[in-house]
Design an enzyme around this catalytic site. Structure first.
Site, PDB file in Angstrom:
ATOM      1  N   ASN A 173      36.812  44.774  41.946  1.00 23.06           N
ATOM      2  CA  ASN A 173      38.169  44.303  42.182  1.00 23.06           C
ATOM      3  C   ASN A 173      38.253  42.778  42.193  1.00 23.06           C
ATOM      4  O   ASN A 173      37.387  42.118  41.605  1.00 23.06           O
ATOM      5  CB  ASN A 173      38.709  44.952  43.466  1.00 23.06           C
ATOM      6  CG  ASN A 173      39.941  45.782  43.180  1.00 23.06           C
ATOM      7  OD1 ASN A 173      40.775  45.382  42.395  1.00 23.06           O
ATOM      8  ND2 ASN A 173      40.053  46.919  43.835  1.00 23.06           N
ATOM      9  N   ASP A 183      41.536  44.095  47.914  1.00 22.72           N
ATOM     10  CA  ASP A 183      41.881  44.423  46.522  1.00 22.72           C
ATOM     11  C   ASP A 183      41.939  43.121  45.713  1.00 22.72           C
ATOM     12  O   ASP A 183      41.008  42.319  45.787  1.00 22.72           O
ATOM     13  CB  ASP A 183      43.184  45.236  46.518  1.00 22.72           C
ATOM     14  CG  ASP A 183      43.350  46.072  45.267  1.00 22.72           C
ATOM     15  OD1 ASP A 183      42.897  45.641  44.209  1.00 22.72           O
ATOM     16  OD2 ASP A 183      43.965  47.156  45.335  1.00 22.72           O
ATOM     17  N   ARG A 198      36.945  53.643  34.321  1.00 22.96           N
ATOM     18  CA  ARG A 198      38.054  52.942  33.672  1.00 22.96           C
ATOM     19  C   ARG A 198      37.968  51.453  34.020  1.00 22.96           C
ATOM     20  O   ARG A 198      37.339  51.086  35.009  1.00 22.96           O
ATOM     21  CB  ARG A 198      39.402  53.532  34.106  1.00 22.96           C
ATOM     22  CG  ARG A 198      39.782  53.257  35.566  1.00 22.96           C
ATOM     23  CD  ARG A 198      41.296  53.405  35.731  1.00 22.96           C
ATOM     24  NE  ARG A 198      41.749  53.433  37.095  1.00 22.96           N
ATOM     25  CZ  ARG A 198      42.077  52.345  37.795  1.00 22.96           C
ATOM     26  NH1 ARG A 198      41.942  51.150  37.273  1.00 22.96           N
ATOM     27  NH2 ARG A 198      42.523  52.458  39.039  1.00 22.96           N
TER      28      ARG A 198
END
Ligand code: BGC
Ligand code: CA
Length: 299
Positions: free
Chosen positions: A156, A206, A108
């Site tokens: 990320n 992240d 995804r």
């Protein structure tokens, strides 16, 4: 660097919007609208936080959207499983215009951002977070799609240095923020190296944002913190968070002096949620340093 010597800012984060987002992500500031967009990837919702009055509205979206960017010609672009396209907030729809060349089943899209030339950089990942099937793509305004990196588990946080000479890319599972020499003309990357490596006890890096001094602000998933690194990769500040899973951050407000931070509640046990009931909420920190404006899609 010795951790104790690093400045800690424990109580300087405000929860500006309580929310139970599963995977709160993708904050992006729209100056013209005075709103911060952010989203819940798993719940397929996009939020619009109005900074002037503190109100928030929400739109349910049909496809899974992993990130949103502003578009130079007006409006927004969003990333879905199929590629990128014009996002209509009022309808919750994405009109795909640029498709991925190849993306395996099970992948995804994840974090994405535009560079100063208006190219849309988008990383993908294995939704199960185990296989190195993630890629990094560059979508050009004329429709070209270039695969820039491959073999990543979770692509990320993305960003550029103020002089546009360095590209930052976060490889969460390897706990690394990478730096590359970057050509603003062509968008090409060279000379990959580790900019910062995150200790196991501090979770996974992240999303990230860059400030005008070249400081890199990185959210630690499972690390209860945001770290600011100086351009040489040293830890400058640690912002302690009241939640274990801050996911991303972006500068906003009229002068880009506010750092907005999203968070996740997905995967936390009842016990962890009891300890961190604000998990999934939107937070704000005032670092006293302005953020760098992020690019807008040129297509
Ligand atoms: C992803 C999550 C993942 C996390 C780990 C996020 O960007 O969307 O699925 O668990 O990064 O850092
Ligand atoms: Ca992310």
């Amino acid at each position: 660097m010795i951790e104790q010597k690093v400045k800690q800012y424990p109580l300087q984060v405000d929860c500006v919007c309580e929310s139970e987002a599963q995977l709160g992500e993708g904050p992006v500031w729209s100056k013209s609208e005075g709103v911060l967009y952010w989203l819940d990837i798993k719940n397929r919702q996009v939020f619009r936080y109005h900074v002037d009055n503190g109100q928030q509205d929400c739109q349910k979206v049909e496809p899974l959207i992993s990130c949103i960017v502003l578009r130079r010609a007006g409006g927004l672009f969003a990333a879905t499983h199929e590629g990128i396209g014009l996002f209509d907030y009022s309808k919750g729809t994405v009109a795909i215009s640029n498709r991925f060349n190849t993306e395996p089943e099970g992948n995804r899209p994840n974090d994405g951002k535009c560079d100063s030339a208006g190219r849309f950089w988008l990383g993908s990942m294995d939704d199960a977070e185990t296989k190195p099937t993630g890629n990094l793509y560059r979508f050009h305004g004329d429709g070209a799609v270039v695969k820039v990196l491959e073999g990543v588990v979770i692509s990320n946080g993305i960003g550029w240095s103020p002089d546009n000479k360095i590209f930052y890319f976060t490889d969460s599972v390897n706990r690394a923020i990478l730096a590359f020499d970057y050509s603003a003309n062509s968008g090409s990357l060279q000379n990959p190296r580790v900019f910062a490596h995150i200790k196991k006890e501090h979770g996974y890096p992240d999303g990230l944002a860059v400030d005008v001094e070249g400081g890199v602000w990185s959210a630690h998933w499972d690390g209860w913190r945001i770290t600011r690194y100086t351009p040489d990769g040293n830890i400058d500040r640690i912002i302690n968070m009241p939640v274990p899973r801050p996911t991303s951050c972006a500068f906003g407000g009229s002068d880009l002096m506010d750092l907005y931070i999203t968070s996740a509640s997905i995967g936390l046990t009842g016990q962890q949620l009891a300890k961190a009931p604000l998990s999934g909420s939107l937070f704000c920190h005032k670092p006293g340093i302005a953020g760098l404006a992020v690019g807008e899609y040129n297509g």
